[in-house]
Scaffold this motif. Structure first.
Motif, PDB file in Angstrom:
ATOM      1  N   TYR A  70       0.904  -1.177   0.129  1.00 48.24           N
ATOM      2  CA  TYR A  70      -0.128  -0.161   0.023  1.00 48.24           C
ATOM      3  C   TYR A  70       0.848   1.236   0.059  1.00 48.24           C
ATOM      4  CZ  TYR A  70      -3.092   3.552   1.682  1.00 48.24           C
ATOM      5  OH  TYR A  70      -4.011   4.340   1.645  1.00 48.24           O
ATOM      6  N   ILE A  71       0.448   2.345  -0.706  1.00 46.75           N
ATOM      7  CA  ILE A  71       1.133   3.313  -0.817  1.00 46.75           C
ATOM      8  C   ILE A  71       0.150   4.544  -0.799  1.00 46.75           C
ATOM      9  CG2 ILE A  71       1.824   3.521  -3.281  1.00 46.75           C
ATOM     10  CD1 ILE A  71       4.318   4.752  -2.517  1.00 46.75           C
ATOM     11  N   SER A  72       0.345   5.624  -0.203  1.00 52.21           N
ATOM     12  CA  SER A  72      -0.445   6.769  -0.233  1.00 52.21           C
ATOM     13  C   SER A  72       0.200   8.270   0.240  1.00 52.21           C
ATOM     14  CB  SER A  72      -1.662   6.748   0.807  1.00 52.21           C
ATOM     15  OG  SER A  72      -1.399   7.019   2.054  1.00 52.21           O
ATOM     16  N   ASP A  73      -0.268   9.402   0.215  1.00 49.39           N
ATOM     17  CA  ASP A  73       0.450  10.403   0.495  1.00 49.39           C
ATOM     18  C   ASP A  73       0.940  10.559   1.935  1.00 49.39           C
ATOM     19  OD1 ASP A  73       0.247  11.513  -1.987  1.00 49.39           O
ATOM     20  OD2 ASP A  73      -1.599  12.780  -1.425  1.00 49.39           O
ATOM     21  N   GLN A  74       0.073   9.794   2.890  1.00 48.10           N
ATOM     22  CA  GLN A  74       0.628   9.735   4.152  1.00 48.10           C
ATOM     23  C   GLN A  74       1.367   8.527   4.586  1.00 48.10           C
ATOM     24  OE1 GLN A  74      -2.965  10.294   3.269  1.00 48.10           O
ATOM     25  NE2 GLN A  74      -2.649  12.494   3.227  1.00 48.10           N
ATOM     26  N   ARG A  75       1.270   7.222   3.823  1.00 49.36           N
ATOM     27  CA  ARG A  75       1.803   6.049   4.654  1.00 49.36           C
ATOM     28  C   ARG A  75       2.097   5.178   3.339  1.00 49.36           C
ATOM     29  NH1 ARG A  75      -2.464   2.426   7.710  1.00 49.36           N
ATOM     30  NH2 ARG A  75      -3.017   4.466   8.406  1.00 49.36           N
ATOM     31  N   LEU A  91       4.464   8.830   6.322  1.00 48.13           N
ATOM     32  CA  LEU A  91       5.310   9.949   5.587  1.00 48.13           C
ATOM     33  C   LEU A  91       4.902  11.440   6.063  1.00 48.13           C
ATOM     34  CD1 LEU A  91       4.695   8.638   1.860  1.00 48.13           C
ATOM     35  CD2 LEU A  91       6.629   8.303   3.347  1.00 48.13           C
ATOM     36  N   SER A  92       4.236  11.310   7.050  1.00 49.02           N
ATOM     37  CA  SER A  92       3.649  12.900   7.603  1.00 49.02           C
ATOM     38  C   SER A  92       4.886  13.246   8.560  1.00 49.02           C
ATOM     39  CB  SER A  92       2.540  12.488   8.255  1.00 49.02           C
ATOM     40  OG  SER A  92       2.336  11.860   9.711  1.00 49.02           O
ATOM     41  N   SER A  93       4.839  14.368   8.935  1.00 47.52           N
ATOM     42  CA  SER A  93       5.646  14.766  10.153  1.00 47.52           C
ATOM     43  C   SER A  93       5.412  14.352  11.538  1.00 47.52           C
ATOM     44  CB  SER A  93       5.936  16.358   9.987  1.00 47.52           C
ATOM     45  OG  SER A  93       4.493  16.924  10.394  1.00 47.52           O
TER      46      SER A  93
END
Length: 139
Positions: A70-75, A91-93
């Motif tokens: 799985y890949i998204s903008d967040q994870r 991937l979030s801060s």
């Protein structure tokens, strides 16, 4: 690194190279801890506080049998063939979901030796790997 966190067969970094720990011992005179480390080229003993942990990266996850699922903008999620083991890269801060998941429980696990120790405790063996690449640092 804390010597209490180490065990035989852990992968560590020393002078930008990857090594296996083959022995952990204490100096009788100074009471300092040392580790014997080896790779395909070298084998020697060094002070335990001179080795470094290897950060878990996507490349290392793949070497340990994880596949990106799985890949998204967040994870980014990686999973092993055992359905109850996952690794999330946040991937979030805020890094709220970052790390190893076992049966849905989050376990703080940022380094290769931590994953090796957890896997060994669960299954009684080392995680299978395609190749550790013990000659050069790959993290």
């Amino acid at each position: 690194m804390n010597v209490a966190d180490l065990k035989i067969k852990n992968l560590v970094e020393y002078k930008n190279q990857i090594y296996n720990i083959t022995e952990i011992f204490q100096d009788n005179n100074e009471k300092d801890y040392f580790v014997k480390i080896e790779n395909d080229i070298h084998s020697f003993s060094v002070p335990a506080d001179s080795i470094k942990p290897i950060q878990i990266t996507e490349e290392w996850l793949e070497k340990f049998g994880f596949l990106r699922t799985y890949i998204s903008d967040q994870r980014i999620r990686y999973e092993r063939p055992e359905t109850f083991i996952k690794y999330d890269i946040d991937l979030s801060s805020r890094k709220i979901v970052d790390g190893l998941k076992i049966y849905g429980n989050s376990i703080r696990c940022k380094y290769i030796h931590e994953f090796q120790n957890i896997f060994s405790c669960l299954f009684g063996k080392e995680p299978a790997s395609t190749s550790y690449g013990l000659v050069g640092t790959e993290s």
